[in-house]
Structure formats: structure tokens, C-alpha cells
Write an enzyme that holds these catalytic residues in place. Structure first.
Site, PDB file in Angstrom:
ATOM      1  N   ASP A  14       0.816  -1.210   0.000  1.00 34.09           N
ATOM      2  CA  ASP A  14       0.000   0.000   0.000  1.00 34.09           C
ATOM      3  C   ASP A  14       0.851   1.263   0.000  1.00 34.09           C
ATOM      4  O   ASP A  14       2.080   1.214   0.161  1.00 34.09           O
ATOM      5  CB  ASP A  14      -0.946  -0.007   1.213  1.00 34.09           C
ATOM      6  CG  ASP A  14      -0.279  -0.543   2.483  1.00 34.09           C
ATOM      7  OD1 ASP A  14       0.969  -0.509   2.549  1.00 34.09           O
ATOM      8  OD2 ASP A  14      -0.983  -0.990   3.396  1.00 34.09           O
ATOM      9  N   ASP A  72      -7.241  -2.590  14.216  1.00 32.68           N
ATOM     10  CA  ASP A  72      -8.628  -2.954  13.904  1.00 32.68           C
ATOM     11  C   ASP A  72      -8.703  -4.182  12.989  1.00 32.68           C
ATOM     12  O   ASP A  72      -9.749  -4.468  12.398  1.00 32.68           O
ATOM     13  CB  ASP A  72      -9.384  -1.763  13.288  1.00 32.68           C
ATOM     14  CG  ASP A  72      -8.774  -1.289  11.962  1.00 32.68           C
ATOM     15  OD1 ASP A  72      -7.796  -1.917  11.493  1.00 32.68           O
ATOM     16  OD2 ASP A  72      -9.269  -0.304  11.397  1.00 32.68           O
ATOM     17  N   HIS A 101      -7.214  -4.731  10.120  1.00 33.55           N
ATOM     18  CA  HIS A 101      -7.142  -4.590   8.661  1.00 33.55           C
ATOM     19  C   HIS A 101      -5.837  -5.175   8.142  1.00 33.55           C
ATOM     20  O   HIS A 101      -4.789  -5.022   8.756  1.00 33.55           O
ATOM     21  CB  HIS A 101      -7.301  -3.127   8.221  1.00 33.55           C
ATOM     22  CG  HIS A 101      -6.175  -2.210   8.615  1.00 33.55           C
ATOM     23  ND1 HIS A 101      -6.362  -1.066   9.348  1.00 33.55           N
ATOM     24  CD2 HIS A 101      -4.858  -2.255   8.343  1.00 33.55           C
ATOM     25  CE1 HIS A 101      -5.206  -0.450   9.509  1.00 33.55           C
ATOM     26  NE2 HIS A 101      -4.266  -1.152   8.913  1.00 33.55           N
ATOM     27  N   GLU A 112      -9.695  -1.748   5.412  1.00 31.58           N
ATOM     28  CA  GLU A 112     -10.335  -1.379   6.673  1.00 31.58           C
ATOM     29  C   GLU A 112     -11.611  -2.189   6.912  1.00 31.58           C
ATOM     30  O   GLU A 112     -12.138  -2.815   5.978  1.00 31.58           O
ATOM     31  CB  GLU A 112     -10.662   0.120   6.637  1.00 31.58           C
ATOM     32  CG  GLU A 112      -9.439   1.031   6.532  1.00 31.58           C
ATOM     33  CD  GLU A 112      -8.646   1.132   7.829  1.00 31.58           C
ATOM     34  OE1 GLU A 112      -8.765   0.247   8.703  1.00 31.58           O
ATOM     35  OE2 GLU A 112      -7.888   2.105   7.985  1.00 31.58           O
TER      36      GLU A 112
END
Ligand SMILES: O=P(O)(O)OC[C@H]1O[C@](O)(CO)[C@@H](O)[C@@H]1O
Length: 388
Positions: A72, A141, A143, A148
């Protein structure tokens, strides 16, 4: 899915780096058939990158025929911005190894047409013949890459809006100022990760403990996208003890037990193969007896293990590599050596590399000894190891 639990983040890095090294070595990459390696950023892979650099600098690993594909990149940060993932990768890995710049692929977060950039990235991965091993990192979280919560589990490379939690978590890299953290990123999709032939995700620290629990103890969910790994045929998570804090003791014991069994399984192909390269120990098998000559493979492993500065996890990694080499060579005919390797792993896990080396030495030299002798050797090696 495999779960490999190491003491701390540093040991996880060592384990992962050795694993990557071994995968590249076994793949035997060439210019025509390079090894395609997916890579993450963030603090989690830093110990791995440090170790990979070390392995390269000591002449044990070359990236000459390795092609990399990063997960990313932030939207709006130029490659020269110090917090861009371009800068991160060059600073922490690429400029210290022999990778060819043209073999490095990172999404361009400054591209005029962001979706076209993502589509091009997918096509590039396809042209490469897919990703052999995707190393990954996760957010608190859950991801994976920047997928996400709520991301489609079939998603491909695309533009994503970052969750507030991620912006807060990553603000530590931007002087703690959340206003400076980009709100969007380009990221490979969950589907892109799942297409890799193997996925290895690094999860360290207590802040990732809930995500690890969701990933391995609950169902597949788009709210914890790392849980997609449950459906990958060849997935592994390398985590530290801190990351296991939200998991049941029973779950972690189960995976640790498997770890042990997998180490044993590495030895199984040895059974039934005759061979000459590993010289037998004495038939009485006493570990205290003068060590018998070892095959070059076993000798190498023992030498590696003997370096006292090696941590317990390095010793384990060295021995597991030795076991794989031995089974590759098909030149060892006894599973009794496996007993000694198992003892070695146990001792190494207790953090006594020197003792582990003694066990390794005895185990390796007992490789072709008659069963009883080898058992004796294993037992005395283990005893000796415990006494050190
Ligand atoms: O390891 P850290 O610092 O928690 O960062 C993890 C981040 O890096 C990434 O792996 C990006 O490559 C994301 O999945 C995640 O947001």
C-alpha cells in the site's frame, strides 16, 4: 492456518527473516523466474527487515532475482516524503540489499488517475505470474494492508479511505498530529492478498491482541479483514506473546503443540532413506563420547547453533533449516535424529543456545545410530542440555 508464537517482536523478526531466506533459497530464483515477494510497511516488519539486511550483508541471502510488490501507499505523499511508504521501504530495506530498483514495485499515491494506477498494479502482478509469498502487517482494527473494516473480502487494488482508528494509530509517525496523516491510501485488496500462493502475516504487540483473537478464534468477517486468512490454503501468522493476550490459553497451547509437531514432521521424510553422508555416532550413543564426524549439512547446522550470540529462536530456525536440508538430501535413514532435534527445540525454547547446540551435536551424530543408541544419545544430550 499456522500460528507461530515467538517470545517478542525481535524473535518474530528473526523467525520471519529466516523463513523468507529459506523460501527464496528453495525457490532457486533466476532472472527468468524471479521470486515475487509481497511486502508490508509499519513498525511490525522492521525487525524482519533488519534481519534480512543482516543476512544479506553476511552473504547468506541475495535479492538479485527477487521482485517485490508492496501492499500500500498513502494518497498525496510523494515518494520523497519521509513518511511515504516508498521512503520507508528504501530506508529500511532496499538501499541495504542487492535488489534491482526496476524489481521494486510500490503504488504511486500521487498518480493523476488513482484507480488507473491500481488497475495497472493488478495487471503488473498478473504479468509477474502472481505473488509467491506475501508478507503482511495488520492494524489494531484487524485490517490487512489497508483493507479497513467492512472491506469486501473479494476486493482488488483500489483507493481506500482510512478508518479513524488507523489515522490515530499511524499519527505516531507524523509527530502525533492526526491532521498530518493522509486520510486515503492505495492498497492491494483482500482478494489480491488471497491470490498469493502463500501469506505470512506479522502480528506483534498488545495493541494487536484483539485482532489476533478475532482472526483465529472467531469466524471470517469483513469487520476484521485479516480473518480472510482462515480461507487461504497456505497462511501463517507469526506473532509474539503479547499479541496472544486476548486469546484463550487453550488456543495458544494448541497452536504451540502443532508447532512442535510440525518440527517433528519435518524429520519424517528421513525415515526409510539409506545414505552415507551422515556418519553414525557410537552404538552406545553416549552424548559424552567423542563426537562422530558429521555430514556437512549437520556440521553447518551445529556450527550455526554453536554461535553463542544466537538467540534461542535463531537456534530453532537453524535446526529447522537443517532438518529440511537433511530431508532434502534424503541421505539420512533414521528418525532417531528427530528425537534429538525435538529435544533441541525444547531446550532452545528455554533460551539456552549453548545447551541446544550440545543436543544438536549429539542428535546429528546419532542420526544413523541403531535405535537404542540414538535414543540414549538423545536422552543424554537432553540431560546435558538441562544441566548447562
Ligand atoms: O506495524 P504497524 O506500525 O502497526 O503498522 C501496520 C500498518 O502497516 C500496514 O501493514 C501497511 O503496509 C497496514 O496494514 C497497517 O496499517
Amino acid at each position: 492456518m499456522r500460528l507461530v508464537v515467538q517470545e517478542d517482536a525481535e524473535s518474530v523478526g528473526e523467525w520471519v527473516a529466516h523463513y523468507v531466506q529459506e523460501r527464496i533459497r528453495r525457490f532457486k530464483p533466476t532472472a527468468e523466474r524471479p521470486f515475487v515477494l509481497g511486502l508490508p510497511t509499519g513498525s511490525s516488519p522492521l525487525p524482519t527487515y533488519r534481519k534480512l539486511v543482516e543476512l544479506h550483508k553476511s552473504g547468506q541471502l541475495s535479492f538479485e532475482h527477487v521482485v517485490t510488490v508492496n501492499m500500500d501507499e498513502y494518497v498525496g505523499l510523494s515518494p520523497t516524503h519521509e513518511q511515504s511508504y516508498h521512503a520507508f521501504m528504501w530506508t529500511n530495506l532496499f538501499e541495504h540489499i542487492d535488489i534491482r530498483p526496476e524489481n521494486v514495485h510500490i503504488l504511486d499515491g500521487m498518480a493523476e488517475d488513482l484507480q488507473a494506477e491500481c488497475d495497472k498494479y493488478e495487471a503488473m502482478i498478473e504479468d509477474l505470474g502472481g505473488i509467491e509469498l506475501f508478507l503482511g502487517g495488520i492494524g489494531p482494527d484487524g485490517h490487512i494492508a489497508f483493507n479497513e473494516p467492512g472491506s469486501s473480502l473479494c476486493s482488488r487494488t483500489r483507493v481506500k479511505t482510512l478508518a479513524y482508528d488507523t489515522i490515530v494509530a499511524n499519527s505516531r509517525f507524523f509527530g502525533g498530529d492526526i491532521a498530518k496523516v493522509p486520510t486515503m491510501a492505495l492498497t492491494v485488496g483482500v482478494g489480491t492478498v488471497m491470490d498469493a500462493r502463500e501469506v505470512l502475516v506479522i502480528i506483534t504487540g498488545v495493541s494487536k491482541a484483539l485482532a489476533l483473537h478475532k482472526c483465529i478464534e472467531e469466524g471470517v468477517s469483513h469487520m476484521w479483514t485479516v480473518s480472510c486468512l482462515q480461507q487461504h490454503p497456505r497462511a501463517c501468522i507469526a506473532c509474539d506473546e503479547d499479541a496472544t493476550l486476548e486469546c484463550k490459553v487453550k488456543t495458544i497451547r494448541y497452536f504451540k503443540g502443532l508447532q512442535d509437531t510440525q518440527l517433528k514432521l519435518l524429520q519424517l521424510p528421513m525415515e526409510g532413506y539409506g545414505g552415507t553422508s551422515l556418519t553414525r555416532g557410537s552404538s552406545t550413543g553416549s552424548a559424552a563420547a567423542a563426537p562422530a564426524p558429521l555430514s556437512s549439512t549437520a556440521r553447518m547446522a551445529v556450527q550455526e547453533a554453536r554461535k553463542d550470540r544466537l538467540s534461542a529462536s535463531s537456534v530453532m530456525a537453524a535446526m529447522s533449516r537443517a532438518a529440511e536440508r537433511l530431508s532434502d538430501d534424503r541421505s539420512v535413514s533414521s528418525v532417531d535424529g528427530a528425537n534429538a532435534f525435538r529435544e533441541l527445540a525444547t531446550v532452545a525454547a528455554r533460551g539456552k543456545p549453548a545447551a541446544a547446540a550440545a543436543a544438536a551435536s549429539a542428535g546429528a551424530s546419532s542420526g544413523r545410530a541403531p535405535k537404542r543408541g540414538a535414543d540414549d544419545a538423545s536422552r543424554s544430550a537432553a540431560k546435558r542440555a538441562r544441566d548447562v
